[in-house]
Design an enzyme around this catalytic site. Structure first.
Site, PDB file in Angstrom:
ATOM      1  N   GLU A   1      36.508  42.687  34.418  1.00  0.00           N
ATOM      2  CA  GLU A   1      37.229  42.711  35.269  1.00  0.00           C
ATOM      3  C   GLU A   1      38.199  43.330  34.662  1.00  0.00           C
ATOM      4  O   GLU A   1      39.113  41.780  35.611  1.00  0.00           O
ATOM      5  CB  GLU A   1      37.293  40.852  34.585  1.00  0.00           C
ATOM      6  CG  GLU A   1      35.538  40.047  34.680  1.00  0.00           C
ATOM      7  CD  GLU A   1      35.741  38.808  34.481  1.00  0.00           C
ATOM      8  OE1 GLU A   1      36.616  38.452  34.831  1.00  0.00           O
ATOM      9  OE2 GLU A   1      34.676  38.008  34.386  1.00  0.00           O
ATOM     10  N   GLY A   2      38.511  44.025  34.446  1.00  0.00           N
ATOM     11  CA  GLY A   2      40.007  44.772  33.958  1.00  0.00           C
ATOM     12  C   GLY A   2      40.972  44.376  33.052  1.00  0.00           C
ATOM     13  O   GLY A   2      41.811  44.292  32.548  1.00  0.00           O
TER      14      GLY A   2
END
Length: 367
Positions: free
Chosen positions: A320-321
């Site tokens: 998710e970064g």
């Protein structure tokens, strides 16, 4: 659309500016090498910005591409198929790791629905309005996208990159919110690196048991058979075994390089898209940093092929970064040190040598 056309549009960061940054670094009060890799990061940013000294990173942005992958129906993920919208909802509600970190670092987050498999009414219009299709096809037995959808997704990513560059974003942290995305990403990397499915198959951000790992490996092996005949065309490859979110991310990476906007890659999904983009434009990786080691074997293989060394290795597998966002303060610190450390005072001997002859005392006569 031919992705190879990007090769003529993308230039490397300015080498002359980088040399100027290196020379300035040699004049700083802190000895060369004492700051380790931070020196290299500062010089890279100078070249990307065409500025000596380097400018501070003032408008970073997290950009997350979201999508569901049909291959998740084979139970190859720790999450149920078609539930990527729950990841999006958690990020929007501030309840996910990337949301917590973004809040702590005061970095805005932008989420782009390229191919979620949910009713649009479940999410804000700002998220879903760009959707290419509802979910991507099951890549072990069918194409993820039609050729038209693949091109639309790439153009979507290009458009998002232009919007970010035009708004003043000076560095992007790139990630994904997907279910089944690591299976598609691992397939792309195995195809482009010419390796077997077992070499690239990992356990994903959500974690899977041994039986799920075997199902995932089999799905990648079947998808590879479908990928190899289209290896010569990156757009066809994304349509065959990628997905709407991966195709959009590839377009985003290519257009970001065109716009000279640096990008920090997160995990295996962004690495796979970067590898596809590199195949289209060999200079593009000069605009990217690898934020972290995600633990996925496919990611390490892709980064090695692109000669990108991750900034961090803290065992962060959540995706998710999040891992790339953790690297952002390091990049900002490198910029601050390169810009704000003072230069050494001129050497006294050099200063004496540069004094005009008329200012010197006359020599004493000798017998």
């Amino acid at each position: 659309m031919n992705l190879d056309d990007f090769s003529d549009l993308i230039e490397r960061p300015d080498g002359g500016v980088r040399r100027d940054a290196e020379e300035r670094r040699e004049r700083l009060t802190v000895p060369v090498g004492a700051l380790g890799r931070l020196d290299e990061l500062g010089e890279w940013l100078s070249a990307a910005q065409q500025s000596v000294p380097v400018k501070a990173i003032e408008q970073p942005r997290v950009v997350l591409f979201a999508g569901d992958h049909g291959v998740a129906e084979l139970e190859v993920s720790g999450r149920a198929a078609g539930t990527a919208h729950e990841l999006v909802r958690a990020a929007l509600d501030g309840a996910s790791p990337v949301a917590v970190l973004a809040r702590r670092f005061s970095v805005p987050v932008r989420i782009v629905d390229a191919g979620l498999d949910c009713d649009p009414e479940l999410l804000p219009d700002a998220v879903v309005r760009h959707r290419v299709r509802r979910g991507s096809g099951r890549i072990d037995v069918e194409d993820a996208l039609t050729p038209e959808e693949a091109e639309e997704a790439v153009r979507l990513g290009m458009r998002i990159a232009d919007e970010e560059a035009d708004s003043g974003t000076d560095l992007v942290v790139l990630g994904d919110l997907s279910v089944g995305g690591t299976t598609a990403a691992s397939t792309l990397i195995a195809a482009l690196c010419g390796t077997d499915a077992s070499v690239v198959t990992g356990r994903g951000g959500a974690g899977i048991d041994d039986l799920a790992w075997m199902r995932k490996c089999a799905a990648i092996r079947d998808a590879l058979r479908r990928a190899r005949p289209v290896l010569g065309d990156q757009l066809e490859l994304l349509a065959a075994v990628g997905g709407a979110d991966l195709a959009a991310m590839t377009g985003f990476l290519l257009q970001s390089a065109v716009r000279r906007m640096p990008v920090v890659l997160d995990g295996v999904v962004s690495a796979a898209c970067a590898l596809v983009a590199q195949r289209a434009a060999f200079r593009a990786p000069d605009w990217w940093l690898a934020g972290q080691v995600s633990g996925e074997p496919a990611q390490l293989k892709a980064l090695d092929r692109m000669a990108l060394t991750p900034l961090l290795d803290h065992g962060v597998t959540v995706g998710e970064g999040s891992g790339a966002l953790l690297a952002l303060p390091l990049v900002q610190a490198a910029a601050a040190l390169a810009a704000e450390l003072p230069e050494r005072a001129p050497d006294a001997a050099v200063a004496d040598a540069e004094e005009p002859p008329g200012d010197a005392e006359p020599a004493e006569a000798t017998a």
